[in-house]
Design an enzyme around this catalytic site. Structure first.
Site: not given
Ligand code: AP5
Length: 208
Positions: A13, A88, A122, A154, A165
């Site tokens: 994402k 989400r 990552r 992280r 998660r």
């Molecule tokens: P990356 O692009 O970083 O993946 P991502 O989908 O953004 O994963 P996240 O772990 O950041 O998502 P998340 O939803 O858990 O975290 P968030 O910060 O939103 O890619 C991951 C890795 O893969 C990288 O190393 C990249 O280089 C690699 N990669 C990507 N695409 C690739 C490809 N095609 N091929 C190969 N490699 C690839 O949320 C964190 C926390 O915040 C949550 O757990 C929750 O506690 C809270 N939170 C956030 N939003 C909410 C909400 N709306 N409601 C409640 N709590 C929330």
């Protein structure tokens, strides 16, 4: 252009969002990034968020809904925005729908084992936020290629937290696919980063 990028943890994402906002010049609203910034700044919101994020749980809907609506109310969102990691839960999706109607929801699909493998590798820049991983390692270990900032792992990318998660994703977030119906654009998130972006761009060209 009002769009959402959703998918399990590590589906890409943030990676795709970086490219989309650069190409289409819309603000990138990542709830994860906003919450982490509040934690770093030790704000009251950050203190509440930390209690949940540290355990790999979702932050309560009311907290996140208020935070997003405040952000969407800003001037730069008038002509469009990209939401990354929000909504989400069904409650969040309904709150957003009452506030504004998004046009497309890109769903990046990857199996759990891919999420675990990617998140374990990552690293992110502490200065500019750039993301590195298995397919895009930094040229120098621990140092950002773009701004020379320090790379960090992280806290929630530890194996036991990744599993919590992912469970939350399957239980709380997957039902949004039914909620958004025809607005969902399914993408194979296991394809290379450029290939996924090309498919997204094809759809977005139609919205311009
Ligand atoms: P990356 O692009 O970083 O993946 P991502 O989908 O953004 O994963 P996240 O772990 O950041 O998502 P998340 O939803 O858990 O975290 P968030 O910060 O939103 O890619 C991951 C890795 O893969 C990288 O190393 C990249 O280089 C690699 N990669 C990507 N695409 C690739 C490809 N095609 N091929 C190969 N490699 C690839 O949320 C964190 C926390 O915040 C949550 O757990 C929750 O506690 C809270 N939170 C956030 N939003 C909410 C909400 N709306 N409601 C409640 N709590 C929330």
């Amino acid at each position: 252009m009002k769009i959402v990028v959703m998918g399990p943890q590590g589906s890409g994402k943030g990676t795709q969002a970086e490219r989309i906002v650069k190409e289409y010049k819309i603000p990138h609203i990542s709830t994860g990034d906003i919450l982490r910034k509040n934690i770093a700044d030790k704000t009251p919101l950050g203190k509440t968020a930390k209690l949940h994020i540290d355990k790999g749980e979702l932050v309560p809907d009311a907290v996140v809904n208020d935070m997003v609506q405040e952000r969407l109310g800003k001037k730069d969102c008038k002509k469009g925005y990209l939401l990354d990691g929000y909504p989400r839960t069904l409650n969040q999706a309904k709150a957003l729908e009452r506030y504004d109607k998004v046009e497309k929801v890109f769903l990046l699909e990857v199996p759990d084992e891919v999420s675990v493998r990617r998140l374990s590798a990552r690293r992110q820049c502490s200065t500019c936020g750039k993301i590195f991983g298995i397919d895009i390692p930094p040229k120098r270990e621990g140092v950002c290629d773009s701004c020379k900032g320090r790379l960090f792992q992280r806290d929630d990318d530890m194996p036991e937290k990744i599993n919590t998660r992912l469970k939350e994703y399957h239980k709380e977030t997957e039902p949004l696919v039914g909620f958004y119906g025809k607005r969902i654009v399914r993408l194979d998130g296991t394809k290379p980063i450029d290939a996924v972006f090309k498919e997204i761009a094809k759809v977005l060209e139609g919205l311009r």
